[in-house]
Design a protein around this motif. Structure first.
Motif, short mmCIF file in Angstrom:
data_model
loop_
_atom_site.label_atom_id
_atom_site.label_comp_id
_atom_site.label_asym_id
_atom_site.label_seq_id
_atom_site.Cartn_x
_atom_site.Cartn_y
_atom_site.Cartn_z
N ASN A 1 1.02 -0.85 -0.26
CA ASN A 1 -0.48 0.06 -0.03
C ASN A 1 1.42 0.98 -0.25
OD1 ASN A 1 -2.22 -1.59 -0.01
ND2 ASN A 1 -2.41 -1.88 1.84
N ASP A 2 1.84 1.06 0.76
CA ASP A 2 2.88 2.53 0.81
C ASP A 2 3.26 2.13 -0.13
OD1 ASP A 2 2.39 2.33 3.73
OD2 ASP A 2 4.42 1.03 4.08
N ILE A 3 4.03 1.56 -1.46
CA ILE A 3 4.62 1.77 -2.83
C ILE A 3 3.62 1.99 -3.68
CG2 ILE A 3 5.01 0.45 -4.28
CD1 ILE A 3 6.69 0.84 -2.14
N LEU A 4 2.09 1.09 -3.91
CA LEU A 4 1.21 2.01 -4.66
C LEU A 4 0.77 4.17 -4.30
CD1 LEU A 4 -1.47 -0.61 -4.33
CD2 LEU A 4 0.15 -0.02 -6.34
N SER A 5 0.72 4.07 -3.22
CA SER A 5 0.59 5.70 -2.55
C SER A 5 2.15 6.49 -3.22
CB SER A 5 0.41 5.71 -1.08
OG SER A 5 1.82 5.80 -0.84
N ILE A 6 2.96 6.03 -3.31
CA ILE A 6 4.00 6.38 -3.77
C ILE A 6 4.10 6.16 -5.03
CG2 ILE A 6 6.78 6.15 -3.96
CD1 ILE A 6 6.77 5.01 -1.05
N LEU A 7 3.40 5.18 -6.02
CA LEU A 7 3.26 5.52 -6.89
C LEU A 7 2.46 6.66 -7.33
CD1 LEU A 7 3.01 1.44 -8.62
CD2 LEU A 7 5.35 3.39 -8.50
N GLN A 8 1.40 6.21 -6.90
CA GLN A 8 0.63 7.49 -7.63
C GLN A 8 0.87 8.91 -7.38
OE1 GLN A 8 -2.25 6.53 -4.71
NE2 GLN A 8 -3.41 4.64 -6.61
N SER A 9 2.03 9.45 -6.49
CA SER A 9 2.13 10.64 -6.01
C SER A 9 3.56 10.93 -7.24
CB SER A 9 2.38 10.62 -4.55
OG SER A 9 3.26 9.99 -3.94
N HIS A 10 4.02 9.77 -7.88
CA HIS A 10 4.72 10.15 -8.63
C HIS A 10 4.56 9.62 -9.95
CE1 HIS A 10 7.77 11.26 -5.85
NE2 HIS A 10 7.36 10.02 -4.70
#
Length: 129
Positions: free
Chosen positions: A4-13
Motif C-alpha cells: 500500500n505504501d508503494i502504491l501511494s508512492i507510485l500515485q504521487s510520482h
C-alpha cells in the motif's frame, strides 16, 4: 503494508511508469519489471528469485528511485519495527545478496543500488537504455 505504501508512492510520482495488464500494476524501470501483486521481479522476462526481505527492499528502493533512504527508513518499512541504531549490518547483508542476484541476472543493467556511507542506499538509473 509495504504494498500500500508503494502504491501511494507510485500515485504521487507520475514520472514512474506504471503499466496495467489485466488490472495488475507493474513498476517498470529500465531493465527491471516488478509485479507487486505477485511479489515477482523480472529482467528480460526472466524471473529473479529473491527472498521476501530482498524483494521488499528492492521494491522500496525502486519506488523511491533517485532518493537516498536511510537505514532507519528501510528498516521501518521492510521490518515494520522501530530502528534501534544497529540496522546497517542487517540491511547491508540483504543488499549484498540482492546486488549479487541482480548482477547475475543482468551484469550490464542500467541501474544500481548505490551505498551512501553511514546513511543508507539509493536506487539509481545509470543509463537511458
Amino acid at each position: 503494508m509495504v504494498f500500500n505504501d508503494i502504491l501511494s508512492i507510485l500515485q504521487s510520482h507520475p514520472e514512474i511508469e506504471k503499466y496495467e495488464l489485466v488490472g495488475e500494476p507493474i513498476l517498470s524501470l529500465p531493465g527491471l519489471d516488478i509485479y507487486p501483486s505477485k511479489r515477482k521481479v523480472f529482467r528480460d522476462r526472466q524471473e529473479i528469485q529473491l527472498t521476501a526481505k530482498e524483494y521488499e527492499i528492492l521494491l522500496l528502493l525502486a519506488a523511491n528511485k533517485g532518493h537516498v533512504l536511510t537505514y532507519s527508513q528501510i528498516y521501518e518499512k521492510v521490518w515494520g519495527d522501530i530502528p534501534s541504531g544497529c540496522e546497517s549490518n542487517t540491511i547491508g547483508f540483504h543488499i549484498c545478496n540482492l546486488r549479487e542476484k541482480l548482477y547475475q541476472a543482468a551484469p550490464n543493467a542500467p541501474f544500481t543500488i548505490r551505498s551512501v556511507r553511514e546513511v543508507g542506499y539509493c536506487f539509481e538509473i545509470t543509463s537511458s537504455s
